[in-house]
Design a protein around this motif. Structure first.
Motif, PDB file in Angstrom:
ATOM      1  N   GLY A 292       0.807  -1.209   0.000  1.00 33.36           N
ATOM      2  CA  GLY A 292       0.000   0.000   0.000  1.00 33.36           C
ATOM      3  C   GLY A 292       0.841   1.260   0.000  1.00 33.36           C
ATOM      4  N   ASP A 293       0.188   2.365  -0.262  1.00 30.33           N
ATOM      5  CA  ASP A 293       0.808   3.683  -0.369  1.00 30.33           C
ATOM      6  C   ASP A 293       1.341   4.111   1.005  1.00 30.33           C
ATOM      7  N   PRO A 294       2.654   4.444   1.114  1.00 30.18           N
ATOM      8  CA  PRO A 294       3.217   4.844   2.402  1.00 30.18           C
ATOM      9  C   PRO A 294       3.189   6.344   2.656  1.00 30.18           C
ATOM     10  N   ARG A 295       2.622   7.116   1.757  1.00 31.56           N
ATOM     11  CA  ARG A 295       2.713   8.583   1.882  1.00 31.56           C
ATOM     12  C   ARG A 295       1.897   9.098   3.064  1.00 31.56           C
ATOM     13  N   PRO A 296       2.339  10.213   3.673  1.00 28.83           N
ATOM     14  CA  PRO A 296       1.606  10.792   4.809  1.00 28.83           C
ATOM     15  C   PRO A 296       0.317  11.444   4.367  1.00 28.83           C
ATOM     16  N   ARG A 297      -0.653  11.503   5.282  1.00 25.53           N
ATOM     17  CA  ARG A 297      -1.940  12.135   5.015  1.00 25.53           C
ATOM     18  C   ARG A 297      -1.922  13.634   5.303  1.00 25.53           C
ATOM     19  N   ALA A 298      -0.999  14.066   6.153  1.00 24.53           N
ATOM     20  CA  ALA A 298      -0.937  15.473   6.577  1.00 24.53           C
ATOM     21  C   ALA A 298       0.527  15.914   6.575  1.00 24.53           C
ATOM     22  N   PRO A 299       0.767  17.226   6.550  1.00 25.07           N
ATOM     23  CA  PRO A 299       2.156  17.699   6.560  1.00 25.07           C
ATOM     24  C   PRO A 299       2.948  17.194   7.760  1.00 25.07           C
ATOM     25  N   TRP A 300       2.300  17.104   8.946  1.00 21.70           N
ATOM     26  CA  TRP A 300       3.002  16.671  10.151  1.00 21.70           C
ATOM     27  C   TRP A 300       2.149  15.662  10.924  1.00 21.70           C
ATOM     28  N   THR A 301       2.797  14.618  11.403  1.00 20.92           N
ATOM     29  CA  THR A 301       2.171  13.689  12.339  1.00 20.92           C
ATOM     30  C   THR A 301       3.137  13.476  13.492  1.00 20.92           C
ATOM     31  N   VAL A 302       2.600  13.475  14.712  1.00 26.26           N
ATOM     32  CA  VAL A 302       3.412  13.235  15.906  1.00 26.26           C
ATOM     33  C   VAL A 302       2.796  12.079  16.685  1.00 26.26           C
ATOM     34  N   MET A 303       3.636  11.117  17.058  1.00 26.57           N
ATOM     35  CA  MET A 303       3.249  10.016  17.921  1.00 26.57           C
ATOM     36  C   MET A 303       3.970  10.172  19.246  1.00 26.57           C
ATOM     37  N   ALA A 304       3.236  10.080  20.339  1.00 24.30           N
ATOM     38  CA  ALA A 304       3.836  10.136  21.675  1.00 24.30           C
ATOM     39  C   ALA A 304       3.448   8.886  22.437  1.00 24.30           C
ATOM     40  N   ASN A 305       4.427   8.196  22.981  1.00 27.12           N
ATOM     41  CA  ASN A 305       4.145   7.009  23.778  1.00 27.12           C
ATOM     42  C   ASN A 305       3.513   7.411  25.109  1.00 27.12           C
ATOM     43  N   VAL A 306       2.577   6.591  25.561  1.00 26.42           N
ATOM     44  CA  VAL A 306       1.976   6.759  26.885  1.00 26.42           C
ATOM     45  C   VAL A 306       2.637   5.735  27.806  1.00 26.42           C
ATOM     46  N   LEU A 307       3.390   6.221  28.764  1.00 27.28           N
ATOM     47  CA  LEU A 307       4.057   5.350  29.725  1.00 27.28           C
ATOM     48  C   LEU A 307       3.249   5.278  31.009  1.00 27.28           C
ATOM     49  N   GLY A 308       3.331   4.144  31.669  1.00 27.81           N
ATOM     50  CA  GLY A 308       2.611   3.972  32.922  1.00 27.81           C
ATOM     51  C   GLY A 308       3.113   4.917  33.991  1.00 27.81           C
ATOM     52  N   GLY A 309       2.181   5.384  34.817  1.00 23.42           N
ATOM     53  CA  GLY A 309       2.522   6.264  35.931  1.00 23.42           C
ATOM     54  C   GLY A 309       1.877   5.777  37.207  1.00 23.42           C
ATOM     55  N   ASP A 310       1.386   6.693  37.994  1.00 21.12           N
ATOM     56  CA  ASP A 310       0.808   6.360  39.300  1.00 21.12           C
ATOM     57  C   ASP A 310      -0.687   6.087  39.243  1.00 21.12           C
ATOM     58  N   PHE A 311      -1.283   6.233  38.038  1.00 23.78           N
ATOM     59  CA  PHE A 311      -2.733   6.062  37.917  1.00 23.78           C
ATOM     60  C   PHE A 311      -3.033   4.843  37.047  1.00 23.78           C
ATOM     61  N   PRO A 312      -3.397   3.719  37.666  1.00 22.15           N
ATOM     62  CA  PRO A 312      -3.600   2.495  36.885  1.00 22.15           C
ATOM     63  C   PRO A 312      -4.810   2.554  35.965  1.00 22.15           C
ATOM     64  N   ASP A 313      -5.808   3.359  36.272  1.00 20.37           N
ATOM     65  CA  ASP A 313      -7.000   3.459  35.443  1.00 20.37           C
ATOM     66  C   ASP A 313      -6.933   4.748  34.630  1.00 20.37           C
ATOM     67  N   MET A 314      -6.592   4.613  33.355  1.00 17.21           N
ATOM     68  CA  MET A 314      -6.454   5.787  32.500  1.00 17.21           C
ATOM     69  C   MET A 314      -7.765   6.172  31.824  1.00 17.21           C
ATOM     70  N   TYR A 315      -8.781   5.326  31.914  1.00 17.92           N
ATOM     71  CA  TYR A 315     -10.018   5.567  31.189  1.00 17.92           C
ATOM     72  C   TYR A 315     -10.679   6.903  31.548  1.00 17.92           C
ATOM     73  N   PRO A 316     -10.728   7.314  32.822  1.00 11.09           N
ATOM     74  CA  PRO A 316     -11.350   8.609  33.129  1.00 11.09           C
ATOM     75  C   PRO A 316     -10.679   9.792  32.422  1.00 11.09           C
ATOM     76  N   ALA A 317      -9.396   9.653  32.087  1.00  9.46           N
ATOM     77  CA  ALA A 317      -8.686  10.747  31.421  1.00  9.46           C
ATOM     78  C   ALA A 317      -9.153  10.947  29.984  1.00  9.46           C
ATOM     79  N   TYR A 318      -9.837   9.948  29.421  1.00 13.65           N
ATOM     80  CA  TYR A 318     -10.324  10.091  28.051  1.00 13.65           C
ATOM     81  C   TYR A 318     -11.251  11.302  27.913  1.00 13.65           C
ATOM     82  N   LEU A 319     -12.054  11.544  28.941  1.00 12.03           N
ATOM     83  CA  LEU A 319     -13.040  12.629  28.879  1.00 12.03           C
ATOM     84  C   LEU A 319     -12.355  13.952  28.565  1.00 12.03           C
ATOM     85  N   HIS A 320     -11.298  14.251  29.314  1.00 17.44           N
ATOM     86  CA  HIS A 320     -10.577  15.498  29.099  1.00 17.44           C
ATOM     87  C   HIS A 320      -9.872  15.501  27.741  1.00 17.44           C
TER      88      HIS A 320
END
Length: 373
Positions: A292-320
């Protein structure tokens, strides 16, 4: 697919629209991919009988990691099973010593290096070949995400890597400007595609952020990096996705740091930022389908890894996060949250790099609990 981690989970996801039947060999039923794949075999990939029984009936075997013993894969091939990438290629991602030797033979630019026998030999390498300490020591097999890698400033600091009883590779510590990655995909009949070269930002040996394309990278150097990755894929006869991790030197060159023959963290941005993701193209390649076509869809894309911290349940953060940025893409791996563990990633895209990067960083930090506003 051998291995039940997040790479298998996302590869399986890419296969769903194509109706691809997916069988998984997972260490435990709690592994990331095992929670979503229908046909799961729980077993030890290091056991040949387990691997053989799993592989029977599969059209092709591919990998979530590089740790399957080379001898086992050769046996599967001899018994008529299709393994992609093949063990003759995969060994160069499994064994850093063999990788360095083969790339040097091909004239591919690498840091100065050699296998070392003990701390005294490390000192000889540092003083005679690497321009002095510090140098980088790596166990030739088994390292990832900073594990199995040491930066040592003297022979006295070099004892630890030898305790495991496996060969140790010494490399010069490159004074690089930044780290890059060139991701390519190659099929059995030789078709190959190259994604834009990305900048990979590491924190404590773990990939933190990936920016696509690498900002400010000279076009001729970007092209050279893509051509180098395509050449490596061809010369090593790689089938599937190949990530070539690179150092950009301060004098405008690139040196090969590592190879990975599977979907890779530096290619996660392609899920939302490219016409065809690394996961979909890896599947297409190992099944010998047109790529398949490897070209980007937008001029810039950024990926940031989410590392575990002190909050085991990340689901409530989805709202914000979702309310603040409706274009944000969240990918969670259904892994137990532990401090510093990769448990997901976010991607953002758009026209303005500073804005795109801020959106990704804010979401990753909020999900982790580093910020609360």
């Amino acid at each position: 697919m051998v291995g039940g981690g997040q790479l298998a989970r996302m590869t399986h996801e890419a296969g769903i629209p194509l109706g691809i039947g997916f069988r998984l060999l997972s260490d435990t039923p709690q592994d990331s991919a095992a929670k979503v794949v229908n046909e799961v075999v729980v077993g030890d990939y290091r056991d040949l009988d387990t691997l053989r029984a799993f592989a029977r009936g599969c059209d092709v075997i591919t990998f979530d990691h590089e740790h399957v013993p080379t001898g086992h894969l050769l046996t599967l091939q001899e018994e008529g099973l299709t393994v992609r990438p093949g063990p003759h290629a995969l060994v160069y991602a499994q064994d850093k010593g063999r990788m360095r030797a083969r790339l040097t033979e091909l004239g591919v630019p690498c840091p100065r290096h050699r296998l070392v026998a003990d701390p005294a030999d490390v000192e000889r390498f540092a003083t005679r070949e690497a321009g002095g300490f510090p140098v980088v020591l790596k166990t030739v097999r088994g390292g990832y995400d900073g594990k199995g890698v040491w930066v040592v400033g003297s022979a006295a600091e070099a004892a630890e890597p030898f305790k495991a009883g496996v060969p140790v590779l010494a490399e010069e510590k490159v004074d690089f400007a930044r780290e890059l990655a060139a991701n390519v995909v190659r099929s059995p009949h030789g078709q190959a595609v190259a994604y834009p070269v990305v900048e990979s930002v590491q924190v404590a040996g773990v990939c933190d952020t990936v920016i696509a394309p690498a900002p400010g990278l000279a076009p001729e150097l970007a092209l050279a990096a893509q051509e180098l990755a395509l050449r490596v894929a061809k010369e090593l006869d790689v089938v599937g996705h190949l990530a070539v991790e690179l150092f950009e030197t301060r004098d405008g060159r690139v040196l090969v740091n590592e190879l990975a023959m599977r979907p890779h963290n530096s290619g996660h941005w392609t899920q939302d930022g490219a016409v065809t993701s690394q996961f979909a193209n890896h599947l297409r390649a190992v099944l010998d389908l047109p790529l398949g076509d490897p070209r980007p869809r937008a001029p810039w894309t950024v990926m940031a890894n989410v590392l575990g911290g002190d909050f085991p349940d990340m689901y409530p953060a989805y709202l914000h996060c979702m309310a603040r940025d409706p274009q944000l893409k969240i990918h969670m791996y259904a892994k137990d949250v532990k401090p510093g563990r990769k448990v997901g990633h976010v991607t953002t895209y758009g026209e303005d790099l500073a804005e795109v990067r801020e959106r990704a960083r804010h979401a990753a930090d909020y999900l982790r609990g580093v910020i609360d506003e």
